[in-house]
Design a protein around this motif. Structure first.
Motif, PDB file in Angstrom:
ATOM      1  N   ARG A 195     -82.882-122.873  26.021  1.00 39.48           N
ATOM      2  CA  ARG A 195     -83.285-123.234  27.385  1.00 39.48           C
ATOM      3  C   ARG A 195     -82.355-122.202  28.513  1.00 39.48           C
ATOM      4  NH1 ARG A 195     -87.867-126.086  28.357  1.00 39.48           N
ATOM      5  NH2 ARG A 195     -87.924-127.866  26.887  1.00 39.48           N
ATOM      6  N   VAL A 196     -81.438-121.640  28.048  1.00 36.72           N
ATOM      7  CA  VAL A 196     -80.451-120.693  28.710  1.00 36.72           C
ATOM      8  C   VAL A 196     -80.380-119.347  28.366  1.00 36.72           C
ATOM      9  CG1 VAL A 196     -78.073-120.407  29.569  1.00 36.72           C
ATOM     10  CG2 VAL A 196     -79.104-122.769  29.216  1.00 36.72           C
ATOM     11  N   PRO A 197     -80.625-118.238  29.221  1.00 34.38           N
ATOM     12  CA  PRO A 197     -80.539-116.797  28.887  1.00 34.38           C
ATOM     13  C   PRO A 197     -79.083-116.728  28.429  1.00 34.38           C
ATOM     14  CG  PRO A 197     -81.650-117.142  30.723  1.00 34.38           C
ATOM     15  CD  PRO A 197     -81.043-118.485  30.424  1.00 34.38           C
ATOM     16  N   GLN A 222     -91.426-112.332  34.258  1.00 32.93           N
ATOM     17  CA  GLN A 222     -92.523-113.088  34.731  1.00 32.93           C
ATOM     18  C   GLN A 222     -92.367-114.629  35.071  1.00 32.93           C
ATOM     19  OE1 GLN A 222     -95.392-111.467  34.738  1.00 32.93           O
ATOM     20  NE2 GLN A 222     -94.486-109.714  33.888  1.00 32.93           N
ATOM     21  N   ALA A 223     -91.093-114.799  35.116  1.00 33.23           N
ATOM     22  CA  ALA A 223     -90.659-116.173  35.628  1.00 33.23           C
ATOM     23  C   ALA A 223     -90.747-116.678  37.338  1.00 33.23           C
ATOM     24  CB  ALA A 223     -89.076-116.268  35.221  1.00 33.23           C
ATOM     25  N   VAL A 328     -83.636-123.263  38.405  1.00 35.09           N
ATOM     26  CA  VAL A 328     -84.553-123.386  37.037  1.00 35.09           C
ATOM     27  C   VAL A 328     -85.569-122.410  37.250  1.00 35.09           C
ATOM     28  CG1 VAL A 328     -83.891-125.844  36.721  1.00 35.09           C
ATOM     29  CG2 VAL A 328     -85.859-125.269  38.129  1.00 35.09           C
ATOM     30  N   LEU A 329     -86.061-121.840  35.969  1.00 37.16           N
ATOM     31  CA  LEU A 329     -86.931-120.912  35.780  1.00 37.16           C
ATOM     32  C   LEU A 329     -88.355-121.411  35.048  1.00 37.16           C
ATOM     33  CD1 LEU A 329     -84.885-117.599  35.546  1.00 37.16           C
ATOM     34  CD2 LEU A 329     -85.800-118.753  37.788  1.00 37.16           C
ATOM     35  N   GLN A 333     -94.815-121.226  30.444  1.00 39.82           N
ATOM     36  CA  GLN A 333     -94.935-122.582  30.116  1.00 39.82           C
ATOM     37  C   GLN A 333     -93.724-123.301  29.695  1.00 39.82           C
ATOM     38  OE1 GLN A 333     -98.043-123.810  31.699  1.00 39.82           O
ATOM     39  NE2 GLN A 333     -98.193-121.719  32.253  1.00 39.82           N
ATOM     40  N   ARG A 334     -92.502-122.761  30.022  1.00 40.50           N
ATOM     41  CA  ARG A 334     -91.593-123.464  29.671  1.00 40.50           C
ATOM     42  C   ARG A 334     -90.223-123.086  30.667  1.00 40.50           C
ATOM     43  NH1 ARG A 334     -89.112-124.507  24.690  1.00 40.50           N
ATOM     44  NH2 ARG A 334     -86.614-123.947  24.544  1.00 40.50           N
TER      45      ARG A 334
END
Length: 446
Positions: A195-197, A222-223, A328-329, A333-334
């Protein structure tokens, strides 16, 4: 040219540089979005360290107040030229009329694509440059020649995107120690949290003390950030509950990963008394700086007092610390969660301290309130559904339900709203009615 032709800007001592820079920095710094000292004169200006990144480009750490903790320390990258081309006129800090840089123009080098590109080259190859240390995760390849662009929007730091592949966040206000925005994503990546880059490269300084200066991470081209998505939903009259539910689940997932990575602490045996005392202290401090809060102080103290009567509560752990829709990004679809720096105005030790996870939940609920304020006719119902869905999603992904701790959640929302009111009064007066309306509501509820 420098008064001494054989000298370069990097060979000048901090006192020499200050002779040329002090006047222009006192005028330029208060105009910057990331400068925390708005409304106060820049006094006791000092250059703490200086490094020439490449000819004509200086990396500086400067202090803008009295020496000693807590220090207001800022990171600057300044270019020095005799003549600045038209494409860099927007980056000009000033023209020196005294000292060794007399007659030269100084500009923010982060707005210069050439200097920004050379900074990425430094990060690509681990090594040392004076007090600066550049490190990289060897598992990730960073290509050369990626074109840089400055990321817009309101930020307390400066972010550069390189070729839609990586994003570099430079911490403008520097605090000594390891920044959570490096420490936390690195630990979560090693634990397998997707969930975290994960950090790709970073750099820090040893002078005057160790401090994290910048972190390079993958960029999600694309986020779309949660704030933008929420406003689109409101403008179109569409429901956002499904997205809020999934975001709640993502928050719970990250909290569980944080507990695994950093562990947790047993509940405070004194219950909520220390927490209530800390919240009351912040409220009283804010009211001294902002008299508009005075009418609400007695009732808000009552709300905090209810927390003092709570039992030991649940375990404390590392949290995000400044969670809202802008952090949040949404991509493919996530939901992804970013920016683990915490509230920059608070001391680094406090931001790294284990806290109640419900603090992050309260932060996101306050962010939904901000979004709803932009579309008042449909905002209240949209807000109610988002709050309910987010908490339900969190409960579905966690071992507890935030709605079961209503008094504690209300206290954290109140604490956050007080922080927001003080922030908006200083930086964005047009937004001040949002937290003030929440404070009035929360005071009435208590």
């Amino acid at each position: 040219m420098l008064k001494t032709a054989s000298q370069s800007p990097g060979s000048l001592s901090p006192p020499q540089l200050l002779t040329s820079l002090a006047g222009m920095l006192r005028a330029w710094l208060p105009e910057q979005r990331w400068f925390a000292g708005k409304g106060r004169p820049v006094t006791d200006l000092a250059v703490l360290s200086t490094t020439e990144l490449h000819p004509g480009c200086l990396h500086l750490l400067i202090r803008t107040g009295p020496a000693g903790p807590p220090e207001d320390c800022y990171q600057l990258l300044l270019g020095v030229r005799e003549h600045v081309p038209p494409r860099l006129r927007h980056a000009v800090v000033g023209r020196s009329d005294t000292g060794p840089l007399e007659g030269l123009t100084v500009y923010d080098a982060l707005l210069d694509p050439w200097s920004a590109g050379l900074l990425l080259e430094r990060l690509r190859v681990p090594g040392e440059l004076g007090p600066l240390r550049f490190e990289r995760d060897a598992r990730t390849v960073v290509p050369t020649g990626l074109p840089p662009r400055l990321l817009g929007g309101e930020q307390s730091n400066t972010s550069l995107v390189y070729g839609d592949s990586f994003i570099l966040k430079l911490f403008r206000r520097v605090q000594y120690g390891v920044n959570p925005d490096l420490e936390v994503p690195w630990a979560l990546a090693r634990g397998g949290c997707a969930r975290v880059p994960a950090p790709v490269a970073w750099f820090w300084t040893t002078e005057p003390r160790k401090a994290t200066l910048g972190v390079l991470q993958p960029f999600l081209p694309q986020a779309t950030d949660g704030w933008t998505l929420a406003l689109r939903s409101l403008a179109a009259g569409e429901d956002f509950a499904a997205e809020a539910h999934e975001l709640g689940r993502a928050t719970a997932e990250v909290h569980l990963a944080l507990a695994d990575a950093f562990g947790s602490e047993p509940p405070d045996p004194y219950g909520g008394s220390p927490l209530a005392a800390a919240m009351i202290g912040r409220l009283e401090s804010a009211a001294r700086q902002m008299p508009a809060l005075d009418p609400y102080v007695p009732r808000l103290k009552t709300a905090y007092g209810a927390v003092a009567g709570c039992g030991p509560g649940r375990e404390a752990q590392r949290v995000h610390g400044d969670l809202h829709l802008g952090q949040v990004l949404r991509a493919e679809q996530r939901w992804f969660i970013i920016d683990f720096e915490g509230e920059p105005a608070r001391p680094l030790d406090e931001r790294r301290r284990p806290q109640a996870p419900i603090r992050d939940v309260a932060g996101m609920l306050r962010s939904f309130d901000y979004a709803a304020h932009t579309r008042r006719p449909r905002g209240p119902e949209w807000l109610r559904r988002c709050r309910e869905a987010y908490c339900a999603g969190y409960a579905a992904g966690s071992t507890w339900d935030p709605r079961a701790e209503a008094e504690l959640l209300r206290a954290y929302e109140t604490d956050r709203a007080v922080y927001e009111a003080l922030y908006e009064a200083r930086h964005r007066p047009d937004w001040l009615p949002v937290p003030m309306a929440a404070i009035a509501r929360l005071a009435e509820e208590s």
